[in-house]
Design an enzyme around this catalytic site. Sequence first.
Site, PDB file in Angstrom:
ATOM      1  N   ASP A 122       1.027  -1.349   0.031  1.00 35.40           N
ATOM      2  CA  ASP A 122      -0.204  -0.234  -0.421  1.00 35.40           C
ATOM      3  C   ASP A 122       0.947   0.991  -0.340  1.00 35.40           C
ATOM      4  O   ASP A 122       0.085   3.059   0.061  1.00 35.40           O
ATOM      5  CB  ASP A 122      -1.274   0.163   0.799  1.00 35.40           C
ATOM      6  CG  ASP A 122      -0.545  -0.138   2.461  1.00 35.40           C
ATOM      7  OD1 ASP A 122       0.605  -0.049   2.411  1.00 35.40           O
ATOM      8  OD2 ASP A 122      -1.514   0.121   3.381  1.00 35.40           O
ATOM      9  N   SER A 123       2.136   0.714   0.254  1.00 34.00           N
ATOM     10  CA  SER A 123       3.537   2.426  -0.326  1.00 34.00           C
ATOM     11  C   SER A 123       2.520   2.387  -1.653  1.00 34.00           C
ATOM     12  O   SER A 123       3.569   3.544  -2.131  1.00 34.00           O
ATOM     13  CB  SER A 123       4.736   1.243   0.167  1.00 34.00           C
ATOM     14  OG  SER A 123       5.088   0.412  -1.293  1.00 34.00           O
TER      15      SER A 123
ATOM     16  N   ASP B  64      -1.184  -6.144  -0.461  1.00 34.39           N
ATOM     17  CA  ASP B  64      -1.419  -5.574   0.983  1.00 34.39           C
ATOM     18  C   ASP B  64      -3.104  -5.399   0.975  1.00 34.39           C
ATOM     19  O   ASP B  64      -3.560  -5.063   0.177  1.00 34.39           O
ATOM     20  CB  ASP B  64      -0.650  -3.688   0.434  1.00 34.39           C
ATOM     21  CG  ASP B  64       0.456  -4.126   2.122  1.00 34.39           C
ATOM     22  OD1 ASP B  64       0.201  -5.196   3.154  1.00 34.39           O
ATOM     23  OD2 ASP B  64       1.345  -3.058   2.207  1.00 34.39           O
TER      24      ASP B  64
ATOM     25  N   LYS C 270      -1.321  -9.233   2.873  1.00 29.90           N
ATOM     26  CA  LYS C 270      -0.538  -8.854   4.118  1.00 29.90           C
ATOM     27  C   LYS C 270      -1.757  -7.752   4.665  1.00 29.90           C
ATOM     28  O   LYS C 270      -2.543  -6.761   4.353  1.00 29.90           O
ATOM     29  CB  LYS C 270       0.078  -8.348   3.743  1.00 29.90           C
ATOM     30  CG  LYS C 270       1.346  -7.724   4.464  1.00 29.90           C
ATOM     31  CD  LYS C 270       2.421  -7.487   4.840  1.00 29.90           C
ATOM     32  CE  LYS C 270       2.635  -5.938   3.590  1.00 29.90           C
ATOM     33  NZ  LYS C 270       2.313  -5.209   4.300  1.00 29.90           N
TER      34      LYS C 270
ATOM     35  N   GLU D 172      -1.654  -4.792   8.053  1.00 29.22           N
ATOM     36  CA  GLU D 172      -0.662  -5.151   9.499  1.00 29.22           C
ATOM     37  C   GLU D 172      -1.363  -5.275  10.573  1.00 29.22           C
ATOM     38  O   GLU D 172      -2.779  -4.954  10.879  1.00 29.22           O
ATOM     39  CB  GLU D 172      -0.923  -3.809   9.255  1.00 29.22           C
ATOM     40  CG  GLU D 172       0.241  -2.808   7.953  1.00 29.22           C
ATOM     41  CD  GLU D 172       0.450  -1.552   8.097  1.00 29.22           C
ATOM     42  OE1 GLU D 172       0.149  -0.498   9.177  1.00 29.22           O
ATOM     43  OE2 GLU D 172       0.972  -1.282   7.335  1.00 29.22           O
TER      44      GLU D 172
ATOM     45  N   GLU E 209       9.244  -4.663  10.424  1.00 28.51           N
ATOM     46  CA  GLU E 209       9.744  -2.821   9.492  1.00 28.51           C
ATOM     47  C   GLU E 209       9.759  -1.998  10.969  1.00 28.51           C
ATOM     48  O   GLU E 209       9.325  -1.769  11.799  1.00 28.51           O
ATOM     49  CB  GLU E 209       8.535  -2.703   8.755  1.00 28.51           C
ATOM     50  CG  GLU E 209       8.682  -0.833   8.783  1.00 28.51           C
ATOM     51  CD  GLU E 209       7.788   0.024   8.048  1.00 28.51           C
ATOM     52  OE1 GLU E 209       6.488  -1.226   7.537  1.00 28.51           O
ATOM     53  OE2 GLU E 209       7.658   0.791   6.961  1.00 28.51           O
TER      54      GLU E 209
HETATM   55  O1  KIV Z   1       3.652  -0.711   1.656  1.00 29.12           O
HETATM   56  C1  KIV Z   1       4.263  -1.759   1.851  1.00 29.12           C
HETATM   57  O2  KIV Z   1       5.307  -1.151   0.536  1.00 29.12           O
HETATM   58  C2  KIV Z   1       4.822  -2.201   2.487  1.00 29.12           C
HETATM   59  C3  KIV Z   1       6.870  -3.010   2.932  1.00 29.12           C
HETATM   60  C4  KIV Z   1       7.326  -1.502   2.896  1.00 29.12           C
HETATM   61  C5  KIV Z   1       6.823  -4.049   3.848  1.00 29.12           C
HETATM   62  O3  KIV Z   1       4.490  -2.558   3.679  1.00 29.12           O
END
Ligand code: KIV
Length: 303
Positions: A61-62, A100, A130, A132, A199
């Site tokens: 989600d970056s 994510d 994924k 969090e 992280e």
């Molecule tokens: O969103 C992302 O890119 C991430 C990584 C930094 C692990 O969660």
Amino acid sequence: MSLTAFTGGSSPSGTPITKVTMPALAEMKRQGKPISALTAYDYATSRLVDEAGIDLILVGDSLAMVVLGHDNTLAVTVDEMLHHVKAVRRGVKNALLLADMPYGSYQVDSGDAIRNAARFVKEGGAEVVKMEGGEKRADLIHRVIDAEIPVAGHIGLTPQSVNVLGGYKVQGKNLSGIEQLMRDAVALDRAGVACIYLEGIPREVAAMITAEVSAPTIGIGAGPECDGQVLVFHDLVNLTFGPPAKFVRRYGDATALITHAVQAYRADVKSHQYPSDAESYHLPKETKAGLETVLERKRAMRR
Ligand code: KIV
């Protein structure tokens, strides 16, 4: 179901690559073989990342920040993420593909979480989703795994908690923080996660967690003792318009490459250097001769 073994092609160097699966990740941890992971968000870059032999590709989600230009990851939606997961899916053959779950898509209730996670699998072609959060998310994650959807955990500096954490700060720097991180990791491990992203935590704490849990740990700003490492693709190639975080190592300079290419193109257009005759299409000989005859006739009539 086909019982044919699913093997991949070969890398640019010619070495055969086999499809990375969830059990393969666990086996890499058992054998002490480091896991390479990177983020990707589109067809072209994910294809390059996959063909370079990276084990695990995450549509993070970056995306919200490095691709869509938001200040943090909170704004990106399930539909926006899915749009990119589908593109990445088309570029990836061998790597394990993770997606994510964005902020708000799994925190409300487990029904919501399973429905959204299933969209990433059914519509996006992701193999793992994924989420969090640690201890407090373990029951939910267990339910999603029960619905046959593999889940990766993510603890430490969790960007979706930016407003709660008060910024992007290294976590687990005092004894109570370390205890909480250990509880988080163990709870996720017991819930059956495919791997745990660590992280922004001290190297010593990441090493303890890695030794404690059976799930592979994938570190980002968590030191070298993790079972694998992940970086954001745009950090790796310098496409982030700012000073990098301490843990980032830049392996290329896409900003310089793209800037030089665009400036050179602009200069060529402005100075009539682009396109050249060789870069132009031409009429077939007979058409050209016919056209010249017509034009000559028109010129003669005007005289
Ligand atoms: O969103 C992302 O890119 C991430 C990584 C930094 C692990 O969660």
